[in-house]
Scaffold this motif. Structure first.
Motif, mmCIF file in Angstrom:
data_model
loop_
_atom_site.group_PDB
_atom_site.id
_atom_site.type_symbol
_atom_site.label_atom_id
_atom_site.label_comp_id
_atom_site.label_asym_id
_atom_site.label_seq_id
_atom_site.Cartn_x
_atom_site.Cartn_y
_atom_site.Cartn_z
ATOM 1 N N ILE A 37 31.617 59.763 45.539
ATOM 2 C CA ILE A 37 32.516 60.499 46.236
ATOM 3 C C ILE A 37 33.607 59.629 47.128
ATOM 4 O O ILE A 37 34.668 60.175 47.270
ATOM 5 C CB ILE A 37 31.707 61.577 47.099
ATOM 6 C CG1 ILE A 37 32.615 62.700 47.847
ATOM 7 C CG2 ILE A 37 30.765 60.799 47.982
ATOM 8 C CD1 ILE A 37 33.208 63.736 46.805
ATOM 9 N N ASP A 38 33.138 58.641 47.339
ATOM 10 C CA ASP A 38 33.812 57.462 48.306
ATOM 11 C C ASP A 38 35.272 57.181 47.385
ATOM 12 O O ASP A 38 36.326 57.199 47.900
ATOM 13 C CB ASP A 38 33.251 56.445 48.693
ATOM 14 C CG ASP A 38 32.323 56.974 49.829
ATOM 15 O OD1 ASP A 38 32.512 57.864 50.383
ATOM 16 O OD2 ASP A 38 31.425 55.849 49.995
ATOM 17 N N ASN A 39 34.911 57.024 46.087
ATOM 18 C CA ASN A 39 35.903 56.689 45.046
ATOM 19 C C ASN A 39 36.899 57.596 45.047
ATOM 20 O O ASN A 39 38.167 57.614 44.909
ATOM 21 C CB ASN A 39 35.374 56.258 43.860
ATOM 22 C CG ASN A 39 35.055 54.760 43.538
ATOM 23 O OD1 ASN A 39 35.806 53.723 44.095
ATOM 24 N ND2 ASN A 39 33.799 54.503 43.463
ATOM 25 N N ILE A 40 36.564 58.956 44.861
ATOM 26 C CA ILE A 40 37.263 60.135 44.778
ATOM 27 C C ILE A 40 38.205 60.307 46.036
ATOM 28 O O ILE A 40 39.490 60.670 46.108
ATOM 29 C CB ILE A 40 36.529 61.470 44.603
ATOM 30 C CG1 ILE A 40 35.730 61.509 43.265
ATOM 31 C CG2 ILE A 40 37.286 62.635 44.667
ATOM 32 C CD1 ILE A 40 34.851 62.648 43.054
ATOM 33 N N VAL A 41 37.561 60.357 47.278
ATOM 34 C CA VAL A 41 38.351 60.487 48.524
ATOM 35 C C VAL A 41 39.411 59.342 48.588
ATOM 36 O O VAL A 41 40.510 59.426 48.893
ATOM 37 C CB VAL A 41 37.354 60.546 49.704
ATOM 38 C CG1 VAL A 41 38.067 60.093 50.870
ATOM 39 C CG2 VAL A 41 36.604 61.723 49.639
ATOM 40 N N GLY A 42 38.974 58.061 48.276
ATOM 41 C CA GLY A 42 39.833 56.759 48.362
ATOM 42 C C GLY A 42 41.098 56.897 47.355
ATOM 43 O O GLY A 42 42.274 56.707 47.710
#
Length: 79
Positions: A37-42
């Motif tokens: 999810i952090d990769n998606i947000v980033g």
């Protein structure tokens, strides 16, 4: 994943090759070891634009639903 052959063989070459876009692709651009999810947000927040291609298998995916929610939040956050 079910549509990955079409994405890899048809969509990516058309958008990155013919249209000269730079896409954020999980297999290429996501940071290993970082929460998905952090990769998606980033990826969404570091992009100038977010485009969503909605197909049947996309609608069945929980991760894809999260992507749309984050992109929508960014849109409202930056208005």
């Amino acid at each position: 994943a079910k549509d990955e052959p079409w994405v890899m063989e048809e969509l990516i070459p058309k958008l990155e090759g013919e249209q000269d876009w730079r896409l954020c692709l999980h297999h290429r651009d996501f940071e290993p070891g970082r929460a998905f999810i952090d990769n998606i947000v980033g990826g969404i927040y570091s992009s100038r634009k977010t485009s969503c291609l909605i197909i049947k298998n996309y609608l069945k995916s929980n991760w894809c639903s999260s992507e749309v929610q984050v992109a929508s939040f960014r849109l409202f956050d930056e208005q």
